[in-house]
Scaffold this active site. Structure first.
Site, PDB file in Angstrom:
ATOM      1  N   ALA A  13       0.807  -1.228   0.000  1.00 24.25           N
ATOM      2  CA  ALA A  13       0.000   0.000   0.000  1.00 24.25           C
ATOM      3  C   ALA A  13       0.839   1.277   0.000  1.00 24.25           C
ATOM      4  O   ALA A  13       0.373   2.324  -0.441  1.00 24.25           O
ATOM      5  CB  ALA A  13      -0.929  -0.015   1.219  1.00 24.25           C
ATOM      6  N   GLN A  16       4.239   2.856  -5.131  1.00 24.16           N
ATOM      7  CA  GLN A  16       3.729   3.878  -6.062  1.00 24.16           C
ATOM      8  C   GLN A  16       2.356   3.514  -6.640  1.00 24.16           C
ATOM      9  O   GLN A  16       1.512   4.394  -6.809  1.00 24.16           O
ATOM     10  CB  GLN A  16       4.758   4.268  -7.117  1.00 24.16           C
ATOM     11  CG  GLN A  16       5.446   3.147  -7.864  1.00 24.16           C
ATOM     12  CD  GLN A  16       5.926   3.588  -9.229  1.00 24.16           C
ATOM     13  OE1 GLN A  16       5.868   4.762  -9.570  1.00 24.16           O
ATOM     14  NE2 GLN A  16       6.379   2.657 -10.053  1.00 24.16           N
ATOM     15  N   GLN A 113       0.604 -15.119   1.867  1.00 20.07           N
ATOM     16  CA  GLN A 113      -0.589 -14.283   1.649  1.00 20.07           C
ATOM     17  C   GLN A 113      -1.758 -15.154   1.171  1.00 20.07           C
ATOM     18  O   GLN A 113      -2.907 -14.948   1.578  1.00 20.07           O
ATOM     19  CB  GLN A 113      -0.286 -13.145   0.670  1.00 20.07           C
ATOM     20  CG  GLN A 113       0.636 -12.096   1.317  1.00 20.07           C
ATOM     21  CD  GLN A 113       0.912 -10.895   0.435  1.00 20.07           C
ATOM     22  OE1 GLN A 113       0.429 -10.779  -0.673  1.00 20.07           O
ATOM     23  NE2 GLN A 113       1.709  -9.969   0.955  1.00 20.07           N
ATOM     24  N   GLY A 131       1.240  -7.591  -8.608  1.00 17.97           N
ATOM     25  CA  GLY A 131       2.698  -7.703  -8.429  1.00 17.97           C
ATOM     26  C   GLY A 131       3.305  -8.742  -9.359  1.00 17.97           C
ATOM     27  O   GLY A 131       2.789  -9.854  -9.479  1.00 17.97           O
ATOM     28  N   ASP A 160      -2.530  -4.078 -20.138  1.00 22.61           N
ATOM     29  CA  ASP A 160      -2.159  -4.422 -21.513  1.00 22.61           C
ATOM     30  C   ASP A 160      -3.353  -4.213 -22.451  1.00 22.61           C
ATOM     31  O   ASP A 160      -3.213  -3.703 -23.561  1.00 22.61           O
ATOM     32  CB  ASP A 160      -1.694  -5.884 -21.562  1.00 22.61           C
ATOM     33  CG  ASP A 160      -0.669  -6.180 -20.483  1.00 22.61           C
ATOM     34  OD1 ASP A 160       0.397  -5.562 -20.513  1.00 22.61           O
ATOM     35  OD2 ASP A 160      -0.962  -6.991 -19.579  1.00 22.61           O
ATOM     36  N   HIS A 188       1.348 -11.774 -18.611  1.00 24.07           N
ATOM     37  CA  HIS A 188       1.662 -10.345 -18.528  1.00 24.07           C
ATOM     38  C   HIS A 188       3.177 -10.196 -18.598  1.00 24.07           C
ATOM     39  O   HIS A 188       3.873 -10.068 -17.594  1.00 24.07           O
ATOM     40  CB  HIS A 188       1.128  -9.720 -17.236  1.00 24.07           C
ATOM     41  CG  HIS A 188       1.622  -8.297 -17.067  1.00 24.07           C
ATOM     42  ND1 HIS A 188       1.219  -7.273 -17.890  1.00 24.07           N
ATOM     43  CD2 HIS A 188       2.519  -7.750 -16.218  1.00 24.07           C
ATOM     44  CE1 HIS A 188       1.840  -6.161 -17.547  1.00 24.07           C
ATOM     45  NE2 HIS A 188       2.646  -6.419 -16.542  1.00 24.07           N
TER      46      HIS A 188
HETATM   47  N1  LIG Z   1       0.352  -6.528 -13.840  1.00 27.30           N
HETATM   48  C1  LIG Z   1       0.660  -5.326 -14.287  1.00 27.30           C
HETATM   49  O1  LIG Z   1       0.125  -4.881 -15.305  1.00 27.30           O
HETATM   50  C2  LIG Z   1       1.647  -4.435 -13.570  1.00 27.30           C
HETATM   51  C3  LIG Z   1       2.355  -4.894 -12.493  1.00 27.30           C
HETATM   52  N2  LIG Z   1       3.247  -4.079 -11.843  1.00 27.30           N
HETATM   53  C4  LIG Z   1       3.925  -4.651 -10.662  1.00 27.30           C
HETATM   54  O2  LIG Z   1       3.284  -4.189  -9.488  1.00 27.30           O
HETATM   55  C5  LIG Z   1       4.173  -4.295  -8.397  1.00 27.30           C
HETATM   56  C6  LIG Z   1       4.134  -3.052  -7.531  1.00 27.30           C
HETATM   57  O3  LIG Z   1       4.612  -1.945  -8.251  1.00 27.30           O
HETATM   58  P1  LIG Z   1       4.927  -0.545  -7.522  1.00 27.30           P
HETATM   59  O4  LIG Z   1       3.811  -0.137  -6.634  1.00 27.30           O
HETATM   60  O5  LIG Z   1       5.371   0.366  -8.580  1.00 27.30           O
HETATM   61  O6  LIG Z   1       6.175  -0.981  -6.625  1.00 27.30           O
HETATM   62  P2  LIG Z   1       6.787  -0.242  -5.371  1.00 27.30           P
HETATM   63  O7  LIG Z   1       8.146  -0.830  -5.190  1.00 27.30           O
HETATM   64  O8  LIG Z   1       6.619   1.235  -5.473  1.00 27.30           O
HETATM   65  O9  LIG Z   1       5.851  -0.742  -4.186  1.00 27.30           O
HETATM   66  C7  LIG Z   1       5.796  -2.056  -3.762  1.00 27.30           C
HETATM   67  C8  LIG Z   1       5.435  -2.027  -2.303  1.00 27.30           C
HETATM   68  O10 LIG Z   1       5.228  -3.371  -1.886  1.00 27.30           O
HETATM   69  C9  LIG Z   1       5.704  -3.477  -0.561  1.00 27.30           C
HETATM   70  N3  LIG Z   1       5.926  -4.882  -0.227  1.00 27.30           N
HETATM   71  C10 LIG Z   1       6.982  -5.674  -0.493  1.00 27.30           C
HETATM   72  N4  LIG Z   1       6.830  -6.879   0.054  1.00 27.30           N
HETATM   73  C11 LIG Z   1       5.622  -6.864   0.666  1.00 27.30           C
HETATM   74  C12 LIG Z   1       4.910  -7.833   1.425  1.00 27.30           C
HETATM   75  N5  LIG Z   1       5.415  -9.044   1.664  1.00 27.30           N
HETATM   76  N6  LIG Z   1       3.690  -7.480   1.918  1.00 27.30           N
HETATM   77  C13 LIG Z   1       3.195  -6.254   1.708  1.00 27.30           C
HETATM   78  N7  LIG Z   1       3.845  -5.296   1.015  1.00 27.30           N
HETATM   79  C14 LIG Z   1       5.026  -5.604   0.490  1.00 27.30           C
HETATM   80  C15 LIG Z   1       6.964  -2.630  -0.552  1.00 27.30           C
HETATM   81  O11 LIG Z   1       7.318  -2.245   0.766  1.00 27.30           O
HETATM   82  C16 LIG Z   1       6.532  -1.443  -1.412  1.00 27.30           C
HETATM   83  O12 LIG Z   1       5.985  -0.391  -0.621  1.00 27.30           O
HETATM   84  C17 LIG Z   1       5.529  -4.598  -9.009  1.00 27.30           C
HETATM   85  O13 LIG Z   1       5.753  -6.005  -8.900  1.00 27.30           O
HETATM   86  C18 LIG Z   1       5.350  -4.225 -10.464  1.00 27.30           C
HETATM   87  O14 LIG Z   1       6.232  -4.939 -11.303  1.00 27.30           O
HETATM   88  C19 LIG Z   1       3.454  -2.794 -12.230  1.00 27.30           C
HETATM   89  C20 LIG Z   1       2.773  -2.290 -13.307  1.00 27.30           C
HETATM   90  C21 LIG Z   1       1.854  -3.077 -14.074  1.00 27.30           C
HETATM   91  O1  LIG Z   2       7.638  -4.282 -15.513  1.00 24.06           O
HETATM   92  C1  LIG Z   2       7.005  -3.656 -14.631  1.00 24.06           C
HETATM   93  O2  LIG Z   2       7.279  -3.664 -13.423  1.00 24.06           O
HETATM   94  C2  LIG Z   2       5.823  -2.843 -15.048  1.00 24.06           C
HETATM   95  C3  LIG Z   2       4.780  -3.601 -15.755  1.00 24.06           C
HETATM   96  O3  LIG Z   2       4.508  -4.765 -15.504  1.00 24.06           O
HETATM   97  C4  LIG Z   2       4.042  -2.893 -16.801  1.00 24.06           C
HETATM   98  O4  LIG Z   2       4.120  -1.667 -16.885  1.00 24.06           O
HETATM   99  O5  LIG Z   2       3.359  -3.562 -17.579  1.00 24.06           O
END
Ligand SMILES: NC(=O)C1=CN([C@@H]2O[C@H](COP(=O)(O)OP(=O)(O)OC[C@H]3O[C@@H](n4cnc5c(N)ncnc54)[C@H](O)[C@@H]3O)[C@@H](O)[C@H]2O)C=CC1
Ligand SMILES: O=C([O-])CC(=O)C(=O)O
Length: 329
Positions: A13, A16, A113, A131, A160, A188
Site C-alpha cells: 500500500a 507507487q 498471503q 505484483g 495491456d 503479462h
Molecule cells: N500486472 C501489471 O500490469 C503491472 C504490475 N506491476 C507490478 O506491481 C508491483 C508493484 O509496483 P509498484 O507499486 O510500482 O512498486 P513499489 O516498489 O513502489 O511498491 C511495492 C510495495 O510493496 C511493498 N511490499 C513488499 N513486500 C511486501 C509484502 N510481503 N507485503 C506487503 N507489502 C510488500 C513494498 O514495501 C513497497 O511499498 C511490481 O511487482 C510491479 O512490477 C506494475 C505495473 C503493471
Molecule cells: O515491468 C514492470 O514492473 C511494469 C509492468 O509490468 C508494466 O508496466 O506492464
C-alpha cells in the site's frame, strides 16, 4: 449510508501503485458510488510509517464512502474478512537476480498471503494479483488457498488491454469507446499477445479495417507488449497511475459486468479452453456478469494468433514448472 462496508485489502500500500490506487478506491471508483469501503493496508514493517502517511491523506479527503482504514504488517489481520484482495506488493527484480531467484523471493510473499486469504478472507473473496510476475504469483497464492474456489484468483492484464485499445484508437482515429472485443492472451510479459482479429471498430472487423499485417506484427504487438519497459525507460520508474487505473477497471468489471456484446481481458485459471493447459493462469477474453466471469468460447484462432498464443503459454508453463521445482505450488 445504508450498505455495510465492503473490506478491500491492498498489499504494498505504501508503494507507487498503492498511492495511485487507494484514493480511487476510497472515492468509489472500485465498487461504485453506493458502496462504502473499509480499507486494510498491508505493508512490510519498515514501510508502515509511509502507509500511515497515506492513511492520513485519505482521512484528509473526507471521502463519504470510506468507513475506516487499518494498517498492518500481519497478513492474517490484513485479509481478515476481506472481499476484495489486491495483491500489489511484490519483490522487484534487482541487479544480478536470476528469474528463479525472483520466483523464489515472490514465493516467500505470495504463499503466506494465499494462506492468510484461505484462513481469514470472506467467503465471497475476489483476488487480483498485480505484483510481477503476476500470473505466476497468482498461481502461488491460489495453491496456498485450497479452500477458496480456484477461479477467484486472477492476475492483471487489463493494463495491456487498455494499452492495446489506445494504440488501436490512435492508428485508426476511432474513439476508444467504439472499439470492442479486443483480447490479450497469455502472460503479462513481453510474450503476451494482443489480438485484434475478433475486435470490432464501430461494428466493423478491426483487423480488416486496419488492413496492415506488417503494422500489426512489427508495431502494434511489440508496442503493447513492451510498453512497460518503455515507461520505465522514459519515466525512470514503472507504470503506476495506469496500473492502478487498470486494477480499478479489472475489479469494477468483474463486480459490475461487461457491456452487452463486449468482453475484457483477465488472466484467469484455464479450463483448457483454446488449448491452454488447465490450471495455468493465462489471459483470455472474458465476459462478466453477477460477480462471475466466463471465458468467451468458440473463437476461431488463425495461424498468426495460434503461434503467438502458444509462445506465451509456453512461457507460463515454464514458470509453473519453475515454481513447482521450488516447492511453491
Ligand atoms: N500486472 C501489471 O500490469 C503491472 C504490475 N506491476 C507490478 O506491481 C508491483 C508493484 O509496483 P509498484 O507499486 O510500482 O512498486 P513499489 O516498489 O513502489 O511498491 C511495492 C510495495 O510493496 C511493498 N511490499 C513488499 N513486500 C511486501 C509484502 N510481503 N507485503 C506487503 N507489502 C510488500 C513494498 O514495501 C513497497 O511499498 C511490481 O511487482 C510491479 O512490477 C506494475 C505495473 C503493471
Ligand atoms: O515491468 C514492470 O514492473 C511494469 C509492468 O509490468 C508494466 O508496466 O506492464
Amino acid at each position: 449510508m445504508p450498505r455495510t462496508p465492503v473490506t478491500v485489502t491492498v498489499t504494498g500500500a505504501a508503494g507507487q501503485i498503492g498511492y495511485a490506487l487507494l484514493f480511487r478506491i476510497a472515492s468509489g471508483h472500485l465498487l461504485g458510488p453506493d458502496t462504502p469501503v473499509r480499507l486494510r493496508l498491508l505493508e512490510i514493517t519498515p514501510a508502515l510509517a509511509a502507509a500511515e502517511g497515506t492513511a492520513m491523506e485519505l482521512d484528509d479527503c473526507a471521502f463519504p464512502l470510506l468507513s475506516g482504514i487499518d494498517i498492518t504488517d500481519d497478513a492474517n489481520t490484513a485479509f481478515d474478512g476481506t472481499s476484495i484482495a489486491l495483491l500489489v506488493g511484490a519483490r522487484p527484480r534487482t541487479k544480478g537476480m536470476e528469474r528463479g531467484d525472483l520466483l523464489e523471493a515472490n514465493g516467500g510473499i505470495f504463499k503466506p498471503q494465499g494462506k492468510a486469504i484461505n484462513d481469514h478472507a470472506a467467503d465471497d473473496v475476489k483476488v487480483l494479483v498485480v505484483g510481477n510476475p503476476a500470473n505466476t504469483n497468482a498461481l502461488i497464492a491460489q495453491a496456498a488457498a485450497p479452500d477458496v474456489p480456484a477461479e477467484r484468483f486472477t492476475a492483471m492484464t487489463r493494463l495491456d488491454h487498455n494499452r492495446a485499445l489506445s494504440q488501436l484508437a490512435k492508428k485508426t482515429g476511432a474513439p476508444v469507446d467504439e472499439i470492442r472485443r479486443l483480447t490479450i492472451w497469455g502472460n503479462h510479459s513481453a510474450t503476451q499477445y494482443p489480438d485484434i482479429f475478433h475486435a470490432e471498430i464501430a461494428g466493423k472487423n478491426a483487423a480488416e479495417t486496419v488492413g496492415d499485417e506488417k503494422w500489426l506484427a512489427e508495431e502494434f504487438i511489440p508496442t503493447v507488449a513492451k510498453r512497460g519497459a518503455a515507461i520505465i525507460e522514459a519515466r525512470g520508474a514503472s507504470s503506476a497511475a495506469s496500473a492502478a487505473n487498470a486494477a480499478i477497471d479489472h475489479v469494477h468489471t468483474w463486480v459490475t459486468g461487461t457491456a452487452e456484446g463486449d468482453w475484457t481481458s483477465m488472466a484467469v485459471p484455464s479450463d483448457g479452453s483454446y488449448g491452454v493447459p488447465e490450471g495455468l493462469i493465462s489471459s483470455f477474453p472474458v465476459t462478466t456478469a453477477g460477480g462471475s466471469y466466463s471465458i468467451v468460447q468458440g473463437l476461431e484462432i488463425n495461424e498468426f494468433s495460434r503461434t503467438r498464443i502458444d509462445a506465451s503459454v509456453r512461457e507460463l508453463t515454464e514458470e509453473r514448472e519453475a515454481v513447482r521445482g521450488l516447492g511453491l505450488i
